[in-house]
Write a protein that holds these residues in place. Sequence first.
Motif, PDB file in Angstrom:
ATOM      1  N   MET A   1       0.857  -1.162   0.000  1.00 10.12           N
ATOM      2  CA  MET A   1       0.000   0.000   0.000  1.00 10.12           C
ATOM      3  C   MET A   1       0.907   1.230   0.000  1.00 10.12           C
ATOM      4  O   MET A   1       1.465   1.590   1.017  1.00 10.12           O
ATOM      5  N   LYS A   2       1.065   1.813  -1.142  1.00 11.46           N
ATOM      6  CA  LYS A   2       1.947   2.965  -1.278  1.00 11.46           C
ATOM      7  C   LYS A   2       1.270   4.228  -0.763  1.00 11.46           C
ATOM      8  O   LYS A   2       0.051   4.316  -0.720  1.00 11.46           O
ATOM      9  N   GLY A   3       2.101   5.204  -0.377  1.00 12.37           N
ATOM     10  CA  GLY A   3       1.574   6.477   0.074  1.00 12.37           C
ATOM     11  C   GLY A   3       0.896   7.219  -1.068  1.00 12.37           C
ATOM     12  O   GLY A   3       1.401   7.242  -2.185  1.00 12.37           O
ATOM     13  N   LEU A   4      -0.235   7.831  -0.787  1.00 13.05           N
ATOM     14  CA  LEU A   4      -0.989   8.527  -1.828  1.00 13.05           C
ATOM     15  C   LEU A   4      -0.650  10.008  -1.908  1.00 13.05           C
ATOM     16  O   LEU A   4      -0.759  10.619  -2.961  1.00 13.05           O
ATOM     17  N   PHE A   5      -0.252  10.593  -0.798  1.00 10.02           N
ATOM     18  CA  PHE A   5      -0.031  12.026  -0.724  1.00 10.02           C
ATOM     19  C   PHE A   5       1.461  12.330  -0.601  1.00 10.02           C
ATOM     20  O   PHE A   5       2.233  11.499  -0.151  1.00 10.02           O
ATOM     21  N   PRO A   6       1.891  13.552  -0.962  1.00 10.80           N
ATOM     22  CA  PRO A   6       3.291  13.929  -0.768  1.00 10.80           C
ATOM     23  C   PRO A   6       3.662  13.998   0.710  1.00 10.80           C
ATOM     24  O   PRO A   6       2.788  14.012   1.590  1.00 10.80           O
ATOM     25  N   THR A   7       4.947  14.065   0.992  1.00 12.78           N
ATOM     26  CA  THR A   7       5.423  14.032   2.381  1.00 12.78           C
ATOM     27  C   THR A   7       4.945  15.216   3.200  1.00 12.78           C
ATOM     28  O   THR A   7       4.790  15.102   4.417  1.00 12.78           O
ATOM     29  N   ASP A  64      11.763   8.480   3.220  1.00 18.41           N
ATOM     30  CA  ASP A  64      12.489   7.356   2.613  1.00 18.41           C
ATOM     31  C   ASP A  64      11.529   6.243   2.209  1.00 18.41           C
ATOM     32  O   ASP A  64      11.687   5.097   2.587  1.00 18.41           O
ATOM     33  N   GLU A  65      10.532   6.604   1.408  1.00 19.17           N
ATOM     34  CA  GLU A  65       9.491   5.649   0.983  1.00 19.17           C
ATOM     35  C   GLU A  65      10.091   4.571   0.077  1.00 19.17           C
ATOM     36  O   GLU A  65      10.756   4.865  -0.906  1.00 19.17           O
ATOM     37  N   ASP A  66       9.864   3.311   0.440  1.00 19.18           N
ATOM     38  CA  ASP A  66      10.280   2.191  -0.389  1.00 19.18           C
ATOM     39  C   ASP A  66       9.280   1.056  -0.204  1.00 19.18           C
ATOM     40  O   ASP A  66       8.227   1.238   0.408  1.00 19.18           O
ATOM     41  N   GLU A  67       9.596  -0.120  -0.731  1.00 17.97           N
ATOM     42  CA  GLU A  67       8.687  -1.266  -0.621  1.00 17.97           C
ATOM     43  C   GLU A  67       8.449  -1.676   0.828  1.00 17.97           C
ATOM     44  O   GLU A  67       7.359  -2.083   1.193  1.00 17.97           O
ATOM     45  N   MET A  68       9.486  -1.572   1.647  1.00 16.86           N
ATOM     46  CA  MET A  68       9.351  -1.947   3.057  1.00 16.86           C
ATOM     47  C   MET A  68       8.366  -1.016   3.770  1.00 16.86           C
ATOM     48  O   MET A  68       7.543  -1.471   4.560  1.00 16.86           O
ATOM     49  N   THR A  69       8.428   0.272   3.469  1.00 14.86           N
ATOM     50  CA  THR A  69       7.493   1.216   4.081  1.00 14.86           C
ATOM     51  C   THR A  69       6.066   0.911   3.634  1.00 14.86           C
ATOM     52  O   THR A  69       5.132   0.989   4.430  1.00 14.86           O
ATOM     53  N   SER A  70       5.908   0.561   2.376  1.00 16.10           N
ATOM     54  CA  SER A  70       4.578   0.183   1.879  1.00 16.10           C
ATOM     55  C   SER A  70       4.048  -1.044   2.600  1.00 16.10           C
ATOM     56  O   SER A  70       2.872  -1.102   2.951  1.00 16.10           O
ATOM     57  N   SER A  71       4.921  -2.019   2.833  1.00 20.79           N
ATOM     58  CA  SER A  71       4.471  -3.219   3.541  1.00 20.79           C
ATOM     59  C   SER A  71       4.168  -2.903   5.008  1.00 20.79           C
ATOM     60  O   SER A  71       3.252  -3.491   5.593  1.00 20.79           O
ATOM     61  N   LEU A  72       4.914  -1.962   5.596  1.00 25.69           N
ATOM     62  CA  LEU A  72       4.613  -1.560   6.976  1.00 25.69           C
ATOM     63  C   LEU A  72       3.262  -0.859   7.066  1.00 25.69           C
ATOM     64  O   LEU A  72       2.522  -1.052   8.029  1.00 25.69           O
ATOM     65  N   ARG A  73       2.934  -0.048   6.058  1.00 25.57           N
ATOM     66  CA  ARG A  73       1.636   0.631   6.046  1.00 25.57           C
ATOM     67  C   ARG A  73       0.509  -0.399   5.963  1.00 25.57           C
ATOM     68  O   ARG A  73      -0.499  -0.299   6.662  1.00 25.57           O
ATOM     69  N   ALA A  74       0.689  -1.423   5.128  1.00 22.66           N
ATOM     70  CA  ALA A  74      -0.321  -2.473   5.014  1.00 22.66           C
ATOM     71  C   ALA A  74      -0.417  -3.276   6.313  1.00 22.66           C
ATOM     72  O   ALA A  74      -1.514  -3.624   6.765  1.00 22.66           O
TER      73      ALA A  74
END
Length: 137
Positions: A1-7, A64-74
Amino acid sequence: MKGLFPTCFRVSGYTLLILSVFVPMLMYMFGMITSDAGFIYSKLAAKAVIWISLFFIFFAKTVDEDEMTSSLRAKAAKFALFLWGIYYLIALGMAAADLNYQSADNSVGIYYMVMNVICFEFLVQKRKIEKKFGRKN
């Protein structure tokens, strides 16, 4: 689940969250809320702003958005859904004990988003600490 909005939405989300807590209280203290209708409208507006700010915080990209951050959000969303289910079952049980059906239906969505944000922030901070000390996930 990637971030939708800017930082920058993370900072604006936290700012809105702080304002939504203190502005209605200050409005009441300075006599700007004088009737029941005004109180109800300010309560509804505060809940809407809290909801929007929590969405901003949860769905904003990290620096520092990456795949790991996306998996943490999910993962945070899954944990929050689990905690929300436990909370809701306890609220239903307490409402049944008090014979008050309205108390179980009070801001449940906001509690869910708060749990999302708390779980996500915890997981991101945990990841930063593990990265700093060289642990593998």
